[in-house]
Enzyme design. Structure first.
Site, PDB file in Angstrom:
ATOM      1  N   LEU A 116       0.839  -1.196   0.000  1.00 12.78           N
ATOM      2  CA  LEU A 116       0.000   0.000   0.000  1.00 12.78           C
ATOM      3  C   LEU A 116       0.877   1.250   0.000  1.00 12.78           C
ATOM      4  CD1 LEU A 116      -2.905   1.044   0.064  1.00 12.78           C
ATOM      5  CD2 LEU A 116      -2.809   0.973   2.568  1.00 12.78           C
ATOM      6  N   ARG A 119       2.080   1.742  -3.506  1.00 14.24           N
ATOM      7  CA  ARG A 119       1.042   2.299  -4.378  1.00 14.24           C
ATOM      8  C   ARG A 119       0.896   3.795  -4.165  1.00 14.24           C
ATOM      9  NH1 ARG A 119      -4.755   0.257  -6.373  1.00 14.24           N
ATOM     10  NH2 ARG A 119      -5.796   2.273  -6.583  1.00 14.24           N
ATOM     11  N   GLU A 120       1.028   4.230  -2.929  1.00 15.57           N
ATOM     12  CA  GLU A 120       0.885   5.647  -2.591  1.00 15.57           C
ATOM     13  C   GLU A 120       2.197   6.422  -2.719  1.00 15.57           C
ATOM     14  OE1 GLU A 120      -1.908   6.995  -2.259  1.00 15.57           O
ATOM     15  OE2 GLU A 120      -3.181   5.227  -2.031  1.00 15.57           O
ATOM     16  N   GLU A 121       3.184   5.804  -3.324  1.00 18.93           N
ATOM     17  CA  GLU A 121       4.465   6.459  -3.641  1.00 18.93           C
ATOM     18  C   GLU A 121       5.178   6.987  -2.405  1.00 18.93           C
ATOM     19  OE1 GLU A 121       3.205   9.365  -6.581  1.00 18.93           O
ATOM     20  OE2 GLU A 121       3.604   7.931  -8.174  1.00 18.93           O
TER      21      GLU A 121
END
Length: 205
Positions: A116, A119-121
């Site tokens: 996660l 995904r959120e960098e």
């Protein structure tokens, strides 16, 4: 001339889906899974609201980890990050005492945590974790993870059509209020109109 669509039928048509069917269907199938596995609470307000989209990140179904629709008070949505992957505005939440953000509350297995973040960098300093208080299903949840943009743009940047549809589909699929979905769509649509107007002015200059 007013270019703003004036009904939810337009919104549903733009998405290629039926709002009412999704809204009522998805209220019934969320049955949080009982598990002894270590977990964390996560509040999603963008594309991750949709369990189907979130499945792409984790490689397995995520419906069973949904607690329900939820509200984050004291914040508002804004497109204050340029997504390098999509080259358009991406969602953020910023403090605002007079606003609230609707979304989805998950209880995710801890083994999903790193994916996660990716995904959120988070490793690239795109977003950072923020821990907030969430209201969901008549209960209050504290220490809930969400993500906020680190280096915010000075003004909002419009999403492209693909990102608009992903975000709106997530909001509709997870069953957020129709008023909120409409306001979200209108906000994104107006940003796109403003951007098109600025491009037109620059081309004429």
């Amino acid at each position: 001339m007013n270019h703003t669509p004036n009904n939810s039928t337009f919104m549903a048509t733009e998405m290629g889906t039926d709002y009412t069917a999704y809204h009522h269907h998805n209220k019934s199938y969320w049955q949080p899974k009982e598990t002894s596995e270590s977990s964390f609470y996560y509040f999603a307000y963008g594309s991750c609201m949709c369990p189907v989209d979130l499945k792409r990140t984790f490689g397995e179904n995520t419906h069973e980890y949904v607690i329900g629709t939820a509200v984050l008070e004291g914040y508002r949505l804004g497109f204050y990050r340029r997504s390098l992957r999509r080259n358009c505005g991406a969602l953020d939440v910023v403090p605002d005492a007079n606003a609230k953000v609707e979304g989805v509350l998950y209880q995710l297995p801890w083994r999903f945590s790193d994916r996660l973040d990716e995904r959120e960098e988070v490793p690239r300093n795109g977003y950072r974790r923020e821990y907030v208080t969430i209201h969901s299903q008549g209960q209050v949840y504290t220490n809930v993870r969400t993500y906020v943009v680190i280096d915010k743009l000075p003004q909002e940047l419009a999403p492209n059509d693909w990102y608009l549809n992903v975000v709106l589909r997530g909001a509709v699929t997870c069953g957020l209020s129709e008023e909120y979905c409409w306001n979200l769509f209108n906000h994104m649509y107006q940003l796109q109109l403003q951007q098109k107007s600025l491009i037109a002015v620059d081309e004429c200059a």
